[in-house]
Design a protein around this motif. Sequence first.
Motif, short mmCIF file in Angstrom:
data_model
loop_
_atom_site.label_atom_id
_atom_site.label_comp_id
_atom_site.label_asym_id
_atom_site.label_seq_id
_atom_site.Cartn_x
_atom_site.Cartn_y
_atom_site.Cartn_z
N ARG A 272 0.93 -1.38 -0.04
CA ARG A 272 0.03 0.04 -0.08
C ARG A 272 0.74 1.30 -0.16
O ARG A 272 0.19 2.29 -0.07
CB ARG A 272 -0.84 -0.03 1.22
N LEU A 409 -4.16 -6.80 3.33
CA LEU A 409 -4.99 -5.76 2.69
C LEU A 409 -6.18 -6.58 2.03
O LEU A 409 -5.92 -7.62 1.55
CB LEU A 409 -4.31 -5.04 1.57
N GLU A 413 -9.29 -3.51 -1.14
CA GLU A 413 -8.70 -2.45 -1.34
C GLU A 413 -7.75 -2.55 -2.53
O GLU A 413 -7.07 -1.64 -3.00
CB GLU A 413 -7.69 -2.60 0.30
N LYS A 417 -6.82 -0.34 -5.23
CA LYS A 417 -5.15 0.27 -5.86
C LYS A 417 -5.36 0.23 -7.47
O LYS A 417 -4.68 1.20 -8.08
CB LYS A 417 -4.34 -0.72 -4.79
#
Length: 459
Positions: A272, A409, A413, A417
């Motif tokens: 992330r 994650l 998520e 991304k």
Amino acid sequence: MHTDEKPTMALSNFVSALSFVQIPSAVIEKARICLLDYLGSAFVGSRSKEAILAGKYIRKIGGLPQATVIGGGAGKSSMPLAALVNGVAGHAYELDDAHRFATGLHPGATTIPAVMAVGEYMAASKEDLLTAIVAGYEVSGRVGRAINPSHRYRGFHSTGTVASLGAAAGAARVLGLDAQHTAWALGIAGSMAGGIFEFLAEGSMNKLLHAGQAAANGVTAALLAQEGFTGPTSVLEGKEGFCRAFADKYDLQLLTENLGTHHEMDYTYFKRHASCGQAFAAIDAVMELRPALSGNISAIRRITVRSYRAAAVLNEKEPDTIRKAKFSIPYVIALVLTKGNAGYFDFTPENLNDPEIIKLSRLIEVYEDQAINDAFPAKRTAVVEIELDRGKQLCQQVDIPRGMPENPLSSEELLGKFNSLTLDILGKDRQQRISEWVLLPESRENIYPLLTFRKETTT
């Protein structure tokens, strides 16, 4: 595995016999996420200076139009050359996946370009591609665990060395090579492997070439083996083989332990933060401490970070390039404290030269802690202590950063991304078509034309 079967041949037998139906569904779902995460990293990475230069290189030397070069405009090239550029693109911005225990190994940016290049030429099914991805991650993960962290401490970068073997395994699986030819491919790839960490000294581009060259090595090795070109079938365990050549300490047992019942895909982690994964624990600790500062950055007098060796070396206080900044714990901490994040959109020339970030990074010291080092890689600990004016102190310890398998994650998520990285490149319609092709079993659209279109005019 037979008790008398050597590790290289055991892995080769496993790879050659691996079929989609025998892979657990959870592993296949993880492979889908790895593929989507790679594609997001590669699309945005195709805009990087390094990927553009690599594209110029392959156009200059030429290659049969066998496989798609991601990003539009570059068209097609030979399988090894397409894999090279796509590996560079996937690794360009430190957004690609990595292995939890095999220090420095980025399996996605190395195995997937090799598998996709050969897969396109072979008109492989999606099931064949996913099977080959699992095979490549399996080999590179096991070799990486067997020789790390000694491999890293000798100055080697697993993405250039270990990943060549994973890419070869993936390419061999797509080609349908038998165990003997797969072992030759591994032997050839082991001899081609290379990559050292000296790129840290100047933030040089060759780090990205490690990924691209590993992918190209894997394709080349598998294609040569297919033709009958031999490599040592004891490349991993031999007295002058890969493990002994590349590490002072290694464990051959890890090459085959629980082979077929445990999958290295389970050890993949996702990013992330757009920086070196060894900095993640420190970044997460600072993100947890940041609300307590209430925006009062000027109150900070000193910040101390204690971590393990592979993290502690990332201690340059005033990086002068964005690439060096991604490998600087002082810089990324200062970036997070001032801007709130260390994502792809935060590493900009403006932030690199921001006086507030520079001033703050000068206050940050990074130390190797022996107790923390002894616990690595089981833990990736960072302890961050922030000293404020009037004697106040803040402290936070993170052992397992977000994105690691133990602290993952979510799929939502990771899809977010992909979408945030590629919206400007793909547009919403093509984003959806690509993500559905990757994530939904029933989607049968040809993926390759979707990798070269320019963004649609309507989104």
